[in-house]
Design an enzyme around this catalytic site. Sequence first.
Site, PDB file in Angstrom:
ATOM      1  CE  LYS A 102      -5.284  -1.630   1.704  1.00 30.41           C
ATOM      2  NZ  LYS A 102      -3.969  -2.277   1.784  1.00 30.41           N
ATOM      3  CE  LYS A 160       2.473   1.758   4.591  1.00 26.15           C
ATOM      4  NZ  LYS A 160       1.914   0.934   3.472  1.00 26.15           N
ATOM      5  CB  THR A 165      -0.923   0.008   1.223  1.00 25.86           C
ATOM      6  OG1 THR A 165      -1.766  -1.142   1.171  1.00 25.86           O
ATOM      7  CG2 THR A 165      -1.777   1.268   1.249  1.00 25.86           C
TER       8      THR A 165
END
Length: 292
Positions: free
Chosen positions: A175, A243, A100
């Site tokens: 995502k 993150k 990701t």
Amino acid sequence: MLTKEKTIGFIGTGVMGKSMARNLHQDGYKINVYTRTKKKANDLLELGASWKSSTAELAAASDVIITMVGYPIDVEEVYFGEAGILENAKAGSFVIDMTTSKPSLAKTIYQKAKERNIHALDAPVSGGDVGARNGRLSIMVGGEEEAFSALLPLFDVIGKNIMRQGEAGAGQYTKMVNQITIASTMIGVCEAIVYAKKAGLDPERVLENISSGAAGSFSLSVLGPRMLAGDFSPGFYIKHFIKDMTIALESAEELGLETPGLSLALKLYKELAVNGEEDSGTQALIKWFEAQ
């Protein structure tokens, strides 16, 4: 179309990457492995995967290179430079970043790969450790249709909900949509469990009762029971979710959007990380609510 004679190079064998590589190996693909800490690949090597001593060596010896690393800076490190994937991969090979990461970085990888006649896809996944282990990940893909079609047999081994969402970067944007959804959902699950306890209910029976209704979600049915059992082992690390949410927030700001649910979730998870929970699973968010 990809055949079993092709060799798959896998970089990154963490909680999810290891299971993904194992599933590909067990399905009959030849697997090359490289990770910065070799012992993390021991299980795969014992199954018969081949160890490569560097990113460059793995790239040169593989027909398809899959990366599943931690952060955008790690993606940059393995793809760019003289020792990187793009400098060492064979013309006509495929690279798939399943980390990701930033949509803008996915677009850069695609452009630089195209200059070297390498086919690049961004294909982040969702489903956590359970989905990776069982080969039932959701895979969100960005890149050219021809490359996606060629690699679909490989994706079918590690996932069950596989969709090409558009050109380069589209997988990463999708995502981010996924992570934005999860961020607010996790707050709701934690608040609901604490509320059930305060109301004198049996939270296990409550979760069983509501999980098949409109409130149903992975967070509720899989992570909710882990919260109740005090199991905070990482199917997905808090530090990695932070993150992801940071990337999503930055991307939303670039698009001119306000995302208050995402902002709140990021704030709460950062507080947990400061208190030593960064290596816990995302379900440890319940600790923040229980401490109030």
